[in-house]
Design a protein around this motif. Structure first.
Motif, mmCIF file in Angstrom:
data_model
loop_
_atom_site.group_PDB
_atom_site.id
_atom_site.type_symbol
_atom_site.label_atom_id
_atom_site.label_comp_id
_atom_site.label_asym_id
_atom_site.label_seq_id
_atom_site.Cartn_x
_atom_site.Cartn_y
_atom_site.Cartn_z
ATOM 1 N N LYS A 163 -20.229 49.768 61.564
ATOM 2 C CA LYS A 163 -20.229 49.971 60.275
ATOM 3 C C LYS A 163 -18.636 50.087 59.751
ATOM 4 O O LYS A 163 -17.704 50.209 60.617
ATOM 5 C CB LYS A 163 -19.952 51.329 59.854
ATOM 6 C CG LYS A 163 -21.467 52.069 59.903
ATOM 7 C CD LYS A 163 -21.738 53.054 59.693
ATOM 8 C CE LYS A 163 -22.922 53.738 59.758
ATOM 9 N NZ LYS A 163 -23.305 55.361 59.377
ATOM 10 N N LEU A 164 -18.297 48.617 58.622
ATOM 11 C CA LEU A 164 -17.006 48.369 58.269
ATOM 12 C C LEU A 164 -17.137 48.205 56.720
ATOM 13 O O LEU A 164 -17.964 48.008 55.701
ATOM 14 C CB LEU A 164 -17.562 46.640 58.572
ATOM 15 C CG LEU A 164 -16.109 45.555 58.437
ATOM 16 C CD1 LEU A 164 -15.055 46.161 58.841
ATOM 17 C CD2 LEU A 164 -16.689 44.376 58.825
ATOM 18 N N SER A 165 -15.632 48.459 56.328
ATOM 19 C CA SER A 165 -15.554 47.959 55.225
ATOM 20 C C SER A 165 -14.131 47.853 54.414
ATOM 21 O O SER A 165 -13.180 48.025 55.623
ATOM 22 C CB SER A 165 -15.089 49.582 54.323
ATOM 23 O OG SER A 165 -16.257 50.414 54.493
ATOM 24 N N THR A 201 -11.493 39.581 61.603
ATOM 25 C CA THR A 201 -11.611 40.903 61.824
ATOM 26 C C THR A 201 -12.286 40.859 63.340
ATOM 27 O O THR A 201 -13.096 40.726 63.306
ATOM 28 C CB THR A 201 -11.731 41.767 60.974
ATOM 29 O OG1 THR A 201 -11.283 43.631 61.647
ATOM 30 C CG2 THR A 201 -13.314 42.582 60.638
ATOM 31 N N HIS A 290 -21.742 46.248 56.091
ATOM 32 C CA HIS A 290 -20.315 46.842 54.926
ATOM 33 C C HIS A 290 -20.519 47.884 54.504
ATOM 34 O O HIS A 290 -19.258 48.272 53.445
ATOM 35 C CB HIS A 290 -20.609 45.821 53.975
ATOM 36 C CG HIS A 290 -19.639 44.580 54.877
ATOM 37 N ND1 HIS A 290 -20.609 43.233 56.120
ATOM 38 C CD2 HIS A 290 -18.917 44.041 55.312
ATOM 39 C CE1 HIS A 290 -19.986 42.555 56.182
ATOM 40 N NE2 HIS A 290 -18.919 42.615 56.093
ATOM 41 N N THR A 294 -16.835 48.155 50.702
ATOM 42 C CA THR A 294 -16.167 46.670 50.835
ATOM 43 C C THR A 294 -16.210 45.671 49.372
ATOM 44 O O THR A 294 -17.251 46.329 48.375
ATOM 45 C CB THR A 294 -17.393 45.973 51.243
ATOM 46 O OG1 THR A 294 -17.740 46.753 52.894
ATOM 47 C CG2 THR A 294 -16.724 44.365 51.626
ATOM 48 N N SER A 302 -7.913 43.430 53.542
ATOM 49 C CA SER A 302 -8.008 44.667 54.787
ATOM 50 C C SER A 302 -8.613 45.052 55.094
ATOM 51 O O SER A 302 -9.788 44.769 54.201
ATOM 52 C CB SER A 302 -7.057 45.603 53.567
ATOM 53 O OG SER A 302 -7.845 45.953 52.144
ATOM 54 N N ARG A 303 -9.074 45.831 56.597
ATOM 55 C CA ARG A 303 -9.769 46.618 56.976
ATOM 56 C C ARG A 303 -9.985 48.060 56.156
ATOM 57 O O ARG A 303 -8.340 48.598 57.110
ATOM 58 C CB ARG A 303 -9.934 46.165 58.123
ATOM 59 C CG ARG A 303 -10.799 46.524 58.639
ATOM 60 C CD ARG A 303 -11.266 45.962 60.186
ATOM 61 N NE ARG A 303 -10.351 46.856 60.898
ATOM 62 C CZ ARG A 303 -9.992 47.209 62.248
ATOM 63 N NH1 ARG A 303 -10.498 46.224 62.455
ATOM 64 N NH2 ARG A 303 -8.703 47.661 62.762
ATOM 65 N N ALA A 304 -10.370 48.982 55.438
ATOM 66 C CA ALA A 304 -9.906 49.746 55.097
ATOM 67 C C ALA A 304 -11.234 50.885 56.619
ATOM 68 O O ALA A 304 -10.054 52.001 56.781
ATOM 69 C CB ALA A 304 -11.141 50.555 53.642
ATOM 70 N N ALA A 305 -12.110 50.065 57.183
ATOM 71 C CA ALA A 305 -11.858 51.469 58.748
ATOM 72 C C ALA A 305 -13.697 50.632 58.969
ATOM 73 O O ALA A 305 -14.119 49.015 58.380
ATOM 74 C CB ALA A 305 -13.375 52.655 57.726
ATOM 75 N N ILE A 306 -13.561 50.771 60.187
ATOM 76 C CA ILE A 306 -14.592 49.954 61.055
ATOM 77 C C ILE A 306 -14.626 50.611 62.542
ATOM 78 O O ILE A 306 -14.156 51.372 62.563
ATOM 79 C CB ILE A 306 -13.677 48.793 61.236
ATOM 80 C CG1 ILE A 306 -15.231 48.043 62.432
ATOM 81 C CG2 ILE A 306 -12.423 49.364 62.707
ATOM 82 C CD1 ILE A 306 -14.755 46.610 62.424
ATOM 83 N N GLU A 307 -16.126 50.864 62.544
ATOM 84 C CA GLU A 307 -16.723 51.463 63.615
ATOM 85 C C GLU A 307 -17.759 51.943 64.033
ATOM 86 O O GLU A 307 -19.022 50.764 63.657
ATOM 87 C CB GLU A 307 -17.464 52.725 63.021
ATOM 88 C CG GLU A 307 -17.937 53.308 61.991
ATOM 89 C CD GLU A 307 -17.838 54.741 61.680
ATOM 90 O OE1 GLU A 307 -19.241 55.329 61.292
ATOM 91 O OE2 GLU A 307 -16.884 55.739 61.610
#
Length: 430
Positions: A163-165, A201, A290, A294, A302-307
């Protein structure tokens, strides 16, 4: 007759001296319970004997009983050092986990090379089985298991989703055409060539064996709004272990943003074709989501969150035991395993227990059967981790008792000497 009466007194005083000496010797033994000698007088009579003229025949040791008052509790640096605050005994099983269960208040537990939790005599601490959330399944002594700390969590989980934003810069330029330009491929993406993508990223994921893999996501701007199509167009490429993931045999995830910069496509997670990791294990089926956070807005990438939802096998990091005796092991991968509850028992008559050494006891008919249960409930004391119960021997009391026992011994010896003198006098009568 007085000769034999004095002998019983000497024997009793000698027994008391030995008992007190044993108490003093074990003043530093964790969980030791002091002993006390109980005496009874000996009376010999017959049916025709005058009750008012009955003379005693000495004394006899009726019992040597343990005094189970709690000893002082001191702090310890080891989580495996345990003390029971209140009534109760730890259940331990013989070396190697065989033989009958014995009971002890000595909570100085350690660990063997094969990671069993044992006391100073090598006996294994027993646990009641529990569910994964720590609920007690049974408190039957026959169902206990030996406490053993796992070295690893042993349950790696392969990553199934990322999961990526991110925010993609609105002023990013379209990647220029490459020399291998064709009508269907206006550019050629190459992860080794920064000129073929705008931003990137990465995140570490795991295969089914717990091996780490690097997942790199590259973003390429491919189009801007045009008549009849007001969306901004990007393509996301995902490379895992040096190989690009595909969807239905096609590389790249088309992405579209509306004029406000909100992601409109894809609207949900995208599932890639399965791939076989280079390190072996099961095929990896990965999805990328995303989400709705996103965007394509002004400003830098920029990357707000990634897990990701995978994890490797974890190494044992710490051990904890709560007041109810629940033994839990924590691992470096964040996993926590519940291993069981420390088996604790009480007795209706603890003075009836039989000593077997090392501050331990076994059940006898006089003690009654063990009454087992969860620590902190139904009259059973709670467990203190990182603590040790010291011996309940009070040196001042014991030394005073030692002097009294010595005086008793001397008095009986004097009585024996007096009786011998009287006998000799009678023999020497002319």
């Amino acid at each position: 007759m007085a000769f034999y009466t004095s002998i019983t007194g000497l024997t009793g005083a000698q027994t008391e001296l030995g008992t007190i000496a044993n108490n003093v010797a074990n003043v530093g033994t964790n969980g030791f319970k002091r002993s006390r000698v109980s005496f009874g007088d000996i009376i010999s009579n017959s049916p025709l004997q005058n009750a008012s003229r009955t003379v005693g025949s000495g004394t006899a040791v009726r019992a040597i009983t343990q005094q189970f008052q709690q000893g002082p509790i001191e702090s310890s640096d080891s989580a495996l050092d345990l003390a029971i605050s209140g009534q109760g005994f730890f259940a331990v099983k013989g070396s190697g986990g065989a033989g009958a269960i014995s009971f002890t208040r000595n909570g100085g537990f350690g660990m063997t090379p094969d990671r069993y939790v044992v006391d100073t005599a090598g006996r294994r601490l027993q646990l009641f089985p529990t569910t994964t959330d720590g609920s007690l399944l049974t408190n039957d002594l026959a169902s206990t298991v030996s406490a053993r700390l796992p070295l690893t969590s042993g349950i790696p989980q392969a990553t199934t989703g990322i999961k990526l934003s991110v925010n993609l810069p609105a002023d990013a330029v379209i990647i220029p055409d490459k020399p291998i330009y064709t009508a269907t491929n206006p550019y050629a993406f190459n992860a080794e060539d920064p000129a073929t993508f705008n931003n990137s990223t990465s995140v570490t994921i795991y295969d089914s064996l717990g091996n780490p893999l690097s997942a790199n996501i590259y973003y390429v701007k491919t189009g801007v709004p045009a008549p009849g199509d007001l969306t901004h167009k990007w393509t996301a490429h995902v490379i895992v272990g040096g190989a690009e993931l595909e969807i239905g045999g096609t590389a790249g995830i088309p992405m579209q943003f509306d004029p406000s910069g909100d992601l409109v496509n894809p609207a949900s997670a995208v599932v890639f074709d399965s791939m076989l990791p280079a390190g072996g294990g099961q095929p990896l089926i990965l999805s990328l989501d995303h989400g709705i956070a996103t965007t394509q807005q002004s400003g830098p990438f920029s990357r707000a969150a990634i897990e990701q939802d995978g994890f490797p096998s974890g190494q044992l990091e710490s051990v904890s035991i709560d007041a109810s005796g629940t033994l839990r092991a924590s691992f470096t991968n964040g996993e926590i395993q519940t291993l069981g509850k420390v088996a604790v028992a009480i007795f209706s008559n603890p003075q009836g227990l039989k000593q077997v050494g090392d501050a331990s006891f076994v059940v006898t008919p006089d003690s009654g059967p063990a009454i087992t249960g969860e620590a902190g409930r139904n009259g059973i004391g709670s467990i203190l981790s990182g603590s040790l119960e010291r011996s309940n021997v009070d040196l001042t009391v014991e030394l005073v008792g030692l002097i009294a026992a010595q005086r008793n011994f001397q008095a009986n010896a004097k009585a024996l000497e007096t009786d011998t003198t009287l006998l000799q006098t009678i023999i020497n009568l002319r």
